[in-house]
Design an enzyme around this catalytic site. Sequence first.
Site, short mmCIF file in Angstrom:
data_model
loop_
_atom_site.label_atom_id
_atom_site.label_comp_id
_atom_site.label_asym_id
_atom_site.label_seq_id
_atom_site.Cartn_x
_atom_site.Cartn_y
_atom_site.Cartn_z
N SER A 160 -54.51 -16.18 30.53
CA SER A 160 -53.38 -15.34 30.34
C SER A 160 -53.52 -14.68 29.10
O SER A 160 -54.34 -15.30 28.05
CB SER A 160 -51.97 -15.82 30.80
OG SER A 160 -51.70 -16.79 29.67
N SER A 186 -52.48 -16.28 13.42
CA SER A 186 -51.39 -15.12 13.66
C SER A 186 -51.05 -14.81 12.00
O SER A 186 -51.26 -15.34 11.25
CB SER A 186 -50.13 -15.75 14.17
OG SER A 186 -49.10 -14.85 13.92
N TYR A 198 -43.41 -22.09 13.78
CA TYR A 198 -44.70 -21.37 14.07
C TYR A 198 -45.52 -20.82 13.17
O TYR A 198 -46.89 -21.12 13.02
CB TYR A 198 -44.26 -19.89 15.00
CG TYR A 198 -45.43 -19.31 15.60
CD1 TYR A 198 -46.10 -19.91 16.74
CD2 TYR A 198 -45.84 -18.33 15.01
CE1 TYR A 198 -47.30 -19.19 17.16
CE2 TYR A 198 -46.98 -17.51 15.68
CZ TYR A 198 -47.53 -17.85 16.76
OH TYR A 198 -48.71 -17.14 17.30
N THR A 228 -48.19 -9.52 25.35
CA THR A 228 -48.40 -10.57 26.21
C THR A 228 -47.55 -11.22 26.80
O THR A 228 -46.08 -10.97 26.69
CB THR A 228 -49.55 -11.64 25.45
OG1 THR A 228 -48.60 -12.06 24.31
CG2 THR A 228 -50.59 -10.71 24.76
#
Length: 272
Positions: free
Chosen positions: A17, A134, A147, A182
């Site tokens: 995905s 990221s 994160y 997403t």
Amino acid sequence: MKTDTSSKVVLITGGSSGIGKSIGQYLSKRNFKVYGTSRNPGKSIMLPFSLIALDVTRQDTIQTAISEIIEKEGKIDILINNAGIGITGPIEETPDEEIKKAFDTNYFGPINVIKAVLPHMRRRGEGLIINITSIAGYMGLPYRGIYSATKGALELTTEAFRMELKEFNIKMTNVAPGDFATNIAAGRYHAPVLEGSPYQRSYKNTLDLMNKHVDEGQDPELMAKAILKVIETKNPKGHYKVGEPLQKFSVALKRILPDKVYEKMLLKHYKL
């Protein structure tokens, strides 16, 4: 200078995905032999590339998946470490087990997959490893601190890895996306917005803003195109950033602005 990409075997973790799926579809159309991974490949819809079982937090599944590809293809030319999870919340209120899970998936997972493919790449005297990090990994963002830390750790580890692998002709790079449209928000761990919490108002507002950014994010195919450019580059740089101009510019600003000025800019952006 572009490299020859014909008959290259590519392994993409988290390929069922989102960004991983888009990369797999894009490379498959360009004659790469693509293997994507999923913890539950049987639940995925039909894809134009092979999907095999792999959980980056389980060493046994990593070894089994890589052995399966080596047995079929004899090599893995390119590893794209894409599997990851999101996590949001006030650090004070985020459970330890969720923090550890995020690091297991976003940091230790990619490191273990890298360790498993390196002997095969070294034997052939070549290879390319692309770590999907990221833009959030370049700065400590409010309510995304864990994160940011997992992605930032992988960015720095890649810098060290590049130098250690240079003599073996194995290249490694980071590609840091900004916000893309997403389903990452659906699978993200959200620390609950607790009634009466000192963070209740500011966390809820920031969470709403983060979800809005993802919903309005760019087409993941842009990441796929960026990945192909990296693959075609003979000597990739250590860091690439893909996203909205403002998101990429924020990384440059962090390098040149005084800490307090940059912090005020983030506080204003998140209305804190």
